[in-house]
Design a protein around this motif. Structure first.
Motif, PDB file in Angstrom:
ATOM      1  N   SER A  57       0.812  -1.218   0.000  1.00 41.52           N
ATOM      2  CA  SER A  57       0.000   0.000   0.000  1.00 41.52           C
ATOM      3  C   SER A  57       0.851   1.278   0.000  1.00 41.52           C
ATOM      4  O   SER A  57       0.326   2.367  -0.206  1.00 41.52           O
ATOM      5  CB  SER A  57      -0.931   0.006   1.209  1.00 41.52           C
ATOM      6  N   LYS A  58       2.151   1.163   0.220  1.00 42.83           N
ATOM      7  CA  LYS A  58       3.026   2.337   0.234  1.00 42.83           C
ATOM      8  C   LYS A  58       3.249   2.844  -1.188  1.00 42.83           C
ATOM      9  O   LYS A  58       3.380   2.058  -2.124  1.00 42.83           O
ATOM     10  CB  LYS A  58       4.377   2.012   0.881  1.00 42.83           C
ATOM     11  N   ASN A  59       3.328   4.164  -1.342  1.00 47.05           N
ATOM     12  CA  ASN A  59       3.469   4.732  -2.687  1.00 47.05           C
ATOM     13  C   ASN A  59       4.892   4.640  -3.243  1.00 47.05           C
ATOM     14  O   ASN A  59       5.088   4.817  -4.433  1.00 47.05           O
ATOM     15  CB  ASN A  59       2.991   6.186  -2.710  1.00 47.05           C
ATOM     16  N   TYR A  60       5.874   4.351  -2.427  1.00 47.34           N
ATOM     17  CA  TYR A  60       7.251   4.217  -2.904  1.00 47.34           C
ATOM     18  C   TYR A  60       7.610   2.777  -3.267  1.00 47.34           C
ATOM     19  O   TYR A  60       8.720   2.503  -3.703  1.00 47.34           O
ATOM     20  CB  TYR A  60       8.251   4.777  -1.892  1.00 47.34           C
ATOM     21  N   VAL A  61       6.666   1.840  -3.130  1.00 45.37           N
ATOM     22  CA  VAL A  61       6.914   0.423  -3.418  1.00 45.37           C
ATOM     23  C   VAL A  61       6.250   0.047  -4.742  1.00 45.37           C
ATOM     24  O   VAL A  61       5.065   0.279  -4.943  1.00 45.37           O
ATOM     25  CB  VAL A  61       6.375  -0.470  -2.274  1.00 45.37           C
ATOM     26  N   LYS A  62       7.041  -0.545  -5.655  1.00 42.67           N
ATOM     27  CA  LYS A  62       6.489  -1.036  -6.925  1.00 42.67           C
ATOM     28  C   LYS A  62       5.741  -2.343  -6.710  1.00 42.67           C
ATOM     29  O   LYS A  62       4.601  -2.499  -7.109  1.00 42.67           O
ATOM     30  CB  LYS A  62       7.603  -1.282  -7.945  1.00 42.67           C
ATOM     31  N   ARG A  63       6.447  -3.316  -6.110  1.00 42.16           N
ATOM     32  CA  ARG A  63       5.833  -4.626  -5.850  1.00 42.16           C
ATOM     33  C   ARG A  63       6.605  -5.348  -4.753  1.00 42.16           C
ATOM     34  O   ARG A  63       7.753  -5.030  -4.466  1.00 42.16           O
ATOM     35  CB  ARG A  63       5.753  -5.459  -7.116  1.00 42.16           C
ATOM     36  N   VAL A  64       5.936  -6.337  -4.188  1.00 41.12           N
ATOM     37  CA  VAL A  64       6.519  -7.148  -3.118  1.00 41.12           C
ATOM     38  C   VAL A  64       6.307  -8.610  -3.490  1.00 41.12           C
ATOM     39  O   VAL A  64       5.215  -9.001  -3.893  1.00 41.12           O
ATOM     40  CB  VAL A  64       5.835  -6.854  -1.759  1.00 41.12           C
ATOM     41  N   SER A  65       7.356  -9.422  -3.358  1.00 45.18           N
ATOM     42  CA  SER A  65       7.209 -10.851  -3.642  1.00 45.18           C
ATOM     43  C   SER A  65       7.957 -11.661  -2.585  1.00 45.18           C
ATOM     44  O   SER A  65       8.909 -11.182  -1.966  1.00 45.18           O
ATOM     45  CB  SER A  65       7.726 -11.190  -5.039  1.00 45.18           C
ATOM     46  N   LEU A  66       7.504 -12.882  -2.403  1.00 44.18           N
ATOM     47  CA  LEU A  66       8.114 -13.791  -1.437  1.00 44.18           C
ATOM     48  C   LEU A  66       9.221 -14.596  -2.101  1.00 44.18           C
ATOM     49  O   LEU A  66       9.127 -14.940  -3.276  1.00 44.18           O
ATOM     50  CB  LEU A  66       7.072 -14.756  -0.884  1.00 44.18           C
ATOM     51  N   ALA A  67      10.236 -14.934  -1.334  1.00 44.31           N
ATOM     52  CA  ALA A  67      11.287 -15.821  -1.823  1.00 44.31           C
ATOM     53  C   ALA A  67      10.780 -17.261  -1.734  1.00 44.31           C
ATOM     54  O   ALA A  67      10.057 -17.620  -0.811  1.00 44.31           O
ATOM     55  CB  ALA A  67      12.549 -15.657  -0.995  1.00 44.31           C
ATOM     56  N   HIS A  68      11.148 -18.079  -2.686  1.00 45.32           N
ATOM     57  CA  HIS A  68      10.654 -19.450  -2.755  1.00 45.32           C
ATOM     58  C   HIS A  68      11.661 -20.464  -2.234  1.00 45.32           C
ATOM     59  O   HIS A  68      11.573 -21.642  -2.537  1.00 45.32           O
ATOM     60  CB  HIS A  68      10.285 -19.796  -4.191  1.00 45.32           C
ATOM     61  N   ARG A  69      12.608 -20.027  -1.435  1.00 40.99           N
ATOM     62  CA  ARG A  69      13.650 -20.938  -0.960  1.00 40.99           C
ATOM     63  C   ARG A  69      13.092 -22.052  -0.078  1.00 40.99           C
ATOM     64  O   ARG A  69      13.571 -23.178  -0.111  1.00 40.99           O
ATOM     65  CB  ARG A  69      14.709 -20.159  -0.195  1.00 40.99           C
TER      66      ARG A  69
END
Length: 88
Positions: A57-69
């Motif tokens: 929801s932050k305006n400075y963030v493009k996207r967030v993803s989880l690591a699949h390790r």
């Protein structure tokens, strides 16, 4: 005694790395890529969904993803050459 806490890696793509300092509030920053403009950070597993939703929801963030390790199998088996075994 020390108790191990499970952690999950998150990749946070940002528009500018000047926001890296603000991201320290959500977890431990492990790596920052100035060229690709992303931050790899570790968050406690029980807070992953909450932090991901909040960061998205932050305006400075493009996207967030989880690591699949955690999904990968880390127990590797060496494959032997069957033709070599037949010769011997």
């Amino acid at each position: 005694m020390f108790k191990k806490t499970e952690r999950q890696a998150l990749y946070v793509w940002v528009y500018s790395l000047k926001w890296r300092k603000k991201l320290q509030h959500y977890g431990t920053i492990y790596y920052t890529s100035p060229k690709m403009k992303y931050v790899m950070m570790y968050v406690n597993t029980n807070r992953v969904a909450e932090v991901k939703k909040e960061l998205s929801s932050k305006n400075y963030v493009k996207r967030v993803s989880l690591a699949h390790r955690k999904e990968l199998d880390e127990h590797y088996v060496l494959k032997t050459d069957s033709k070599r075994e037949e010769k011997e």
